[in-house]
Motif scaffolding. Structure first.
Motif, short mmCIF file in Angstrom:
data_model
loop_
_atom_site.label_atom_id
_atom_site.label_comp_id
_atom_site.label_asym_id
_atom_site.label_seq_id
_atom_site.Cartn_x
_atom_site.Cartn_y
_atom_site.Cartn_z
N VAL A 1 -29.70 41.33 -4.09
CA VAL A 1 -30.24 42.30 -3.14
C VAL A 1 -30.20 41.74 -1.72
CG1 VAL A 1 -32.63 41.52 -3.41
CG2 VAL A 1 -32.16 43.86 -2.66
N THR A 2 -30.16 40.43 -1.58
CA THR A 2 -30.13 39.82 -0.25
C THR A 2 -28.84 40.16 0.50
OG1 THR A 2 -29.25 37.79 -1.22
CG2 THR A 2 -31.63 37.93 -0.93
N ASP A 3 -27.75 40.44 -0.22
CA ASP A 3 -26.51 40.83 0.45
C ASP A 3 -26.68 42.16 1.19
OD1 ASP A 3 -25.36 38.57 -0.53
OD2 ASP A 3 -24.16 39.55 -2.07
N ALA A 4 -27.41 43.09 0.59
CA ALA A 4 -27.66 44.37 1.24
C ALA A 4 -28.57 44.19 2.45
CB ALA A 4 -28.28 45.36 0.25
N LEU A 5 -29.54 43.30 2.37
CA LEU A 5 -30.38 43.02 3.53
C LEU A 5 -29.57 42.40 4.65
CD1 LEU A 5 -33.54 41.54 1.75
CD2 LEU A 5 -33.33 43.79 2.81
N ARG A 6 -28.68 41.49 4.31
CA ARG A 6 -27.82 40.86 5.33
C ARG A 6 -26.96 41.89 6.05
NH1 ARG A 6 -23.22 38.20 2.38
NH2 ARG A 6 -22.78 40.43 2.19
N ASP A 7 -26.40 42.84 5.29
CA ASP A 7 -25.47 43.80 5.88
C ASP A 7 -26.17 44.89 6.69
OD1 ASP A 7 -23.44 42.40 4.69
OD2 ASP A 7 -23.11 43.84 3.07
N ASN A 8 -27.41 45.22 6.35
CA ASN A 8 -28.01 46.45 6.88
C ASN A 8 -29.26 46.27 7.72
OD1 ASN A 8 -26.37 48.73 5.46
ND2 ASN A 8 -26.86 47.30 3.79
N VAL A 9 -29.83 45.08 7.81
CA VAL A 9 -31.02 44.85 8.62
C VAL A 9 -30.67 43.88 9.73
CG1 VAL A 9 -33.41 44.07 8.65
CG2 VAL A 9 -32.52 45.27 6.64
N ALA A 10 -30.83 44.33 10.97
CA ALA A 10 -30.33 43.59 12.12
C ALA A 10 -30.87 42.17 12.19
CB ALA A 10 -30.66 44.35 13.40
N GLY A 11 -32.15 42.00 11.98
CA GLY A 11 -32.77 40.69 12.18
C GLY A 11 -32.63 39.73 11.03
N VAL A 12 -31.98 40.13 9.92
CA VAL A 12 -31.86 39.29 8.74
C VAL A 12 -30.63 38.40 8.83
CG1 VAL A 12 -31.39 39.29 6.26
CG2 VAL A 12 -33.18 40.75 7.18
N ASN A 13 -30.81 37.12 8.51
CA ASN A 13 -29.71 36.16 8.41
C ASN A 13 -29.83 35.44 7.08
OD1 ASN A 13 -27.46 34.55 9.38
ND2 ASN A 13 -28.93 32.89 9.60
N ILE A 14 -28.71 35.27 6.39
CA ILE A 14 -28.69 34.64 5.07
C ILE A 14 -28.04 33.27 5.18
CG2 ILE A 14 -27.89 34.80 2.68
CD1 ILE A 14 -29.97 36.87 3.41
N THR A 15 -28.70 32.24 4.64
CA THR A 15 -28.12 30.91 4.57
C THR A 15 -28.21 30.40 3.15
OG1 THR A 15 -30.24 29.90 5.20
CG2 THR A 15 -28.67 30.35 6.96
N GLU A 16 -27.13 29.78 2.69
CA GLU A 16 -27.09 29.24 1.33
C GLU A 16 -27.47 27.76 1.39
OE1 GLU A 16 -23.39 30.18 -0.52
OE2 GLU A 16 -23.62 32.33 -0.21
N VAL A 17 -28.73 27.49 1.69
CA VAL A 17 -29.19 26.11 1.80
C VAL A 17 -28.98 25.37 0.50
CG1 VAL A 17 -31.18 24.65 2.29
CG2 VAL A 17 -30.86 26.78 3.55
N LEU B 1 -34.51 36.30 -9.57
CA LEU B 1 -35.33 36.90 -10.63
C LEU B 1 -35.52 38.40 -10.43
CD1 LEU B 1 -38.09 34.14 -10.95
CD2 LEU B 1 -36.01 34.42 -12.33
N ILE B 2 -35.07 38.94 -9.31
CA ILE B 2 -35.29 40.36 -8.99
C ILE B 2 -34.17 41.20 -9.60
CG2 ILE B 2 -35.47 42.04 -7.13
CD1 ILE B 2 -36.58 39.78 -5.37
N PRO B 3 -34.48 42.18 -10.44
CA PRO B 3 -33.45 43.01 -11.08
C PRO B 3 -32.83 43.99 -10.08
CG PRO B 3 -35.63 43.79 -11.67
CD PRO B 3 -35.84 42.55 -10.85
N THR B 4 -31.67 43.63 -9.54
CA THR B 4 -31.10 44.37 -8.42
C THR B 4 -30.74 45.81 -8.79
OG1 THR B 4 -30.26 42.30 -7.51
CG2 THR B 4 -29.26 44.33 -6.70
N ALA B 5 -30.16 46.03 -9.96
CA ALA B 5 -29.75 47.38 -10.35
C ALA B 5 -30.93 48.34 -10.42
CB ALA B 5 -29.03 47.35 -11.70
N ALA B 6 -32.12 47.80 -10.65
CA ALA B 6 -33.31 48.63 -10.82
C ALA B 6 -34.03 48.91 -9.52
CB ALA B 6 -34.27 47.97 -11.81
N ILE B 7 -33.52 48.42 -8.39
CA ILE B 7 -34.19 48.60 -7.10
C ILE B 7 -33.92 50.01 -6.58
CG2 ILE B 7 -34.35 47.82 -4.72
CD1 ILE B 7 -33.63 45.04 -5.68
N ARG B 8 -34.98 50.68 -6.22
CA ARG B 8 -34.87 52.01 -5.63
C ARG B 8 -34.71 51.94 -4.12
NH1 ARG B 8 -39.72 56.37 -6.31
NH2 ARG B 8 -38.62 58.24 -5.63
N SER B 9 -35.42 51.04 -3.48
CA SER B 9 -35.27 50.82 -2.05
C SER B 9 -35.98 49.53 -1.67
CB SER B 9 -35.85 51.99 -1.24
OG SER B 9 -37.25 52.00 -1.32
#
Length: 811
Positions: free
Chosen positions: A105-121, A168-176
């Motif tokens: 789900v973090t990929d969708a946050l990275r693509d669609n929320v301006a202030g979000v940045n993803i790092t693979e620490v 651990l978050i079930p991505t397919a089951a996320i509504r929003s």
């Protein structure tokens, strides 16, 4: 093997269901499914025929210009009108998550929320850091956390460390997913905001879907979901996900297995749900890599094994009762069990003693004792390069309840919405750690010897004896919020939340780690919105939030007795709680154009942290560090977004500026080159930038329907340079900026079958998303004939170009 079995089962299900005639009903597009920057009511009627797809929207009859911004069970209440929310709105719906083709789900946050940045620490794409406005929600134990994360109204920051295990978050089951800012109602850790995950159920998703994808680096993944409403009162939903990925780095394989289910009941003005979830995931390659090794091989690792096993099981009970036309009561009860096992190969400070035949620590004279308390004999051949396998087990059991009452009676003949809520969570954690000595080979793999370290020496000389700790967290919260319509155009919101936290540490092997810490804080909020025109709204707000030190931070807070972060604890002084004070303001609007609906927003924010907590490394002690209050820090910036939505075109673009700085003069421990030359210390002056926070982020995405059946699109991301972690004095070279471009396409073969594909990092850019420093003398550079390392940078390499293709079948 478990993931492969799940994928095979899902594929068999695809064949068995292909001839089914029932059309799937996709997610409800009510308030919980507002797109990332959508802030108004639903779009106008379609201008062309819909694509040939089996998905259909379930019409719930709920208002569509509302969003849920309270920390109780989502999906049951009407939410708050978006024009009355005195803060930025950042939401991602199920269709945007699906468009990524990812089980993160973090990929969708990275693509669609301006202030979000993803790092693979961690070096693994399924365990990313999510950084928003300079605040982090990370799975990495030892990372000071600044975001609260809720799933179905339940806070899922882990009890021992406040970390967030996104896998651990079930991505397919996320509504929003909604990123809520400037709202203390979400309790502890909401310094920079809260990530509010709302899940599907059988009332909002009906039908079935199987989605299978495969591609580069041995990736194969599959998800299956099914929902059904039985009569008018009952509904059932279930989702199953499995993934195997070999990774592009040595020993960086991933196996993800997740299940989520919900049983719901509606009767009259009441609605009740029981939902539960299970996950069992395994990951490798959980560390940065020296830059010199990456120059030789982009998939390199440094000291192995690095494995993590995460397991979780939880059950939630949620209910809503509309007692009267103006009073609604909601409640949640939950239980959660989380277990994490980590095996980490590291250099060690144990070496041969000056006296032949014995083992000592780095000073050649301090004995290294075994579990029986006697000094260890040296079982290794002379000249062996010694290392150690550090193993930790964390098991947390959490129980909690929450309740909320909402009243919409008019006040002084004006519309008014009053919310009163309370929550209580109690967690018991057992943490155990051991250190097994071994040897490090030329492949950087640590091989165990069966010899375990016991209590010996002092932490300052490298003592790494076993640890057994029991901790108890008790978090209580009481909040009240009121939104009052002064006029039809002007609304004000005020209220606050009181947080009480008690953290108890009980040493199971002695008394050194014992501690009992209590923290209290009232956090106010006030704000307003003004509808300048029907298409333009202004907002402004002020709020405060706090987070309390975690048991891990409280057990590792003494610079004179550093810990091997994520592994071992020592007796330390207490830490102060962090208090954040935030102000934000902006404009947002929409307008109907001939080519579609145009939406936009622009806003600024400033968040000042008092008594901020940081994890600080120790020079010359690979992996060692401690936690410390570092005075005041500030994060401020600007976010701007624009999007265009029509039946043929989806477009969005955003820019975010984040300025994160220290406000006080500090002397900090560091492992940077400058610190190594100055006794392990650096001098921070007011105005120095906080490391690992890029100042600029630019994002853009587009999807165009070439025909009713065929869509093509792409995403672009540019992230500016950033200082490496450990360079709080801003004296070293920055981690370079990077740009990455992705493409995707889909084709609706029939009503029930869709084919899709994507290419990530199409130009195969080699870049790092995170950097820090390491001890160049701990292990030789075997890739360079055993010479010493000369470059102190250690980086997290991003994934090279990757191709994926998949198929979705709906029923």
């Amino acid at each position: 093997m478990g993931a492969r079995k799940l994928l095979i089962a899902s594929s068999m299900g695809l064949v068995l269901w292909t001839d089914a005639g029932m059309a799937a009903q996709d997610e409800d597009t009510n308030v919980q499914n507002l797109p990332a920057i959508e802030v108004v009511a639903p779009q106008p009627a379609a201008r062309r025929s819909a694509p040939r797809t089996a998905a259909r929207v379930v019409n719930s009859g709920k208002p569509k210009n509302r969003i849920y911004v309270y920390p109780t069970a989502p999906g049951n209440a009407k939410g708050l009108e978006v024009d009355k929310i005195p803060s930025s709105i950042n939401a991602v719906d199920a269709s945007q998550i699906k468009r990524t083709g990812s089980l993160n789900v973090t990929d969708a946050l990275r693509d669609n929320v301006a202030g979000v940045n993803i790092t693979e620490v961690s070096g693994n794409p399924f365990q990313p850091n999510v950084e928003f406005r300079g605040f982090v929600a990370s799975p990495i134990v030892g990372t000071p956390q600044g975001l609260a994360v809720y799933q179905n109204g339940v806070r899922i920051n882990e009890a021992f460390t406040d970390s967030v295990n996104w896998d651990l978050i079930p991505t397919a089951a996320i509504r929003s997913v909604t990123v809520v800012t400037n709202n203390p109602a979400f309790g502890l850790n909401a310094l920079g905001g809260a990530v509010n995950l709302q899940m599907k159920d059988g009332f909002t998703y009906q039908g079935a879907e199987i989605d299978t994808m495969g591609g580069s680096f041995g990736r194969i993944q599959s998800s299956a979901q099914w929902g059904k409403q039985v009569d008018t009162n009952y509904a059932v939903y279930a989702a199953l996900e499995g993934l195997h990925d070999n990774g592009f780095r040595t020993s960086s394989q991933s196996d993800v297995r997740r299940f989520y289910g919900d049983v719901g009941y509606k009767g009259g003005d009441s609605e009740f749900h029981v939902n539960m979830g299970l996950a069992n995931n395994n990951f490798g390659a959980s560390a940065t890599v020296p830059a010199e090794l990456l120059q030789q091989y982009w998939g390199a690792i440094y000291t192995n094994p690095q494995t993590t096993n995460n397991r979780v099981g939880y059950v939630n009970l949620t209910g809503k009762v509309e007692a009267t036309p103006t009073w609604t009561f909601e409640g949640t009860a939950h239980a959660r069990v989380f277990e994490q096992r980590v095996v980490d190969g590291n250099p060690t400070s144990v070496q041969e003693c000056a006296a032949v035949g014995l083992l000592c620590f780095g000073d050649d004279t301090t004995p290294a004792n075994g579990l029986n308390g006697a000094q260890l004999a040296n079982p290794f051949p002379t000249g062996s390069l010694l290392g150690e396998l550090d193993r930790t087990t964390t098991r947390s059991t959490t129980f909690g309840v929450s309740g909320q009452a909402t009243n919409t009676d008019r006040l002084f003949d004006h519309e008014n919405r009053f919310v009163l809520g309370a929550s209580f969570d109690a967690s018991v954690t057992r943490f155990n750690a051991t250190a097994e000595l071994g040897t490090i080979g030329t492949d950087y793999v640590v091989s165990g010897s069966g010899v375990f370290l016991g209590q010996s020496g002092t932490p300052a000389t490298g003592e790494m004896g076993p640890v057994s700790l029991r901790t108890v967290n008790q978090y209580t919260g009481l909040y009240a919020l009121d939104t009052f319509n002064v006029t039809d155009a002007f609304a004000i919101t005020g209220g606050g939340r009181f947080n009480h936290a008690r953290v108890t540490l009980e040493d199971q092997l002695g008394t050194a780690l014992n501690g009992d810490h209590t923290y209290d804080r009232f956090n106010p909020v006030i704000g307003g919105t003004y509808k300048i025109t029907p298409e333009l709204t202004a907002y402004a707000g002020y709020s405060e939030a706090n987070r309390v030190p975690t048991p891990l931070e409280l057990g590792c807070a003494d610079p004179n007795n550093p810990c091997l972060i994520a592994s071992f604890l020592v007796s330390d002084p207490p830490l102060k709680q962090v208090v954040s004070k935030t102000v934000e303001a902006g404009l947002r609007g929409t307008r109907e154009l001939n080519i579609g609906t145009l939406g936009w927003k622009i806003g600024g924010f400033r968040a000042t942290n008092y008594d901020d907590i940081m994890g600080l490394p120790v020079a010359g002690r690979q992996g060692f560090g401690f936690f410390q209050n570092v005075g005041n820090t500030r994060r401020q910036g600007l976010e701007a977004e624009v999007n265009l939505k029509s039946d043929t075109l989806q477009f969005h673009a955003s820019y975010a500026f984040v300025d994160a700085r220290f406000l006080d003069a500090l002397e900090l421990s560091s492992n940077s080159p400058t610190a190594v030359l100055n006794g392990g210390l650096i001098q921070v002056v007011p105005g120095n930038q906080i490391p690992a926070v890029p100042r600029h982020r630019i994002k853009a995405g587009i999807e165009y329907a070439v025909t009713d059946a065929w869509k093509v699109g792409g995403e672009a991301l540019w992230v500016s340079s950033q200082y490496l972690a450990g360079d709080e004095a801003n004296l070293e070279a920055k981690l370079p900026s990077y740009a990455v471009f992705n493409l995707h396409t889909s084709y609706q073969v029939s009503k029930n079958v869709q084919l899709y594909g994507k290419v990530d990092n199409i130009f195969d850019n080699r870049y790092a998303t995170y950097g820090t420093f390491f001890d160049t003398t701990a292990v030789p550079n075997f890739a360079n004939g055993g010479a010493a390392f000369t470059d102190p940078r250690s980086l997290s390499p991003a994934r090279p170009r990757a191709f994926y293709a998949g198929m979705r079948v709906t029923f």
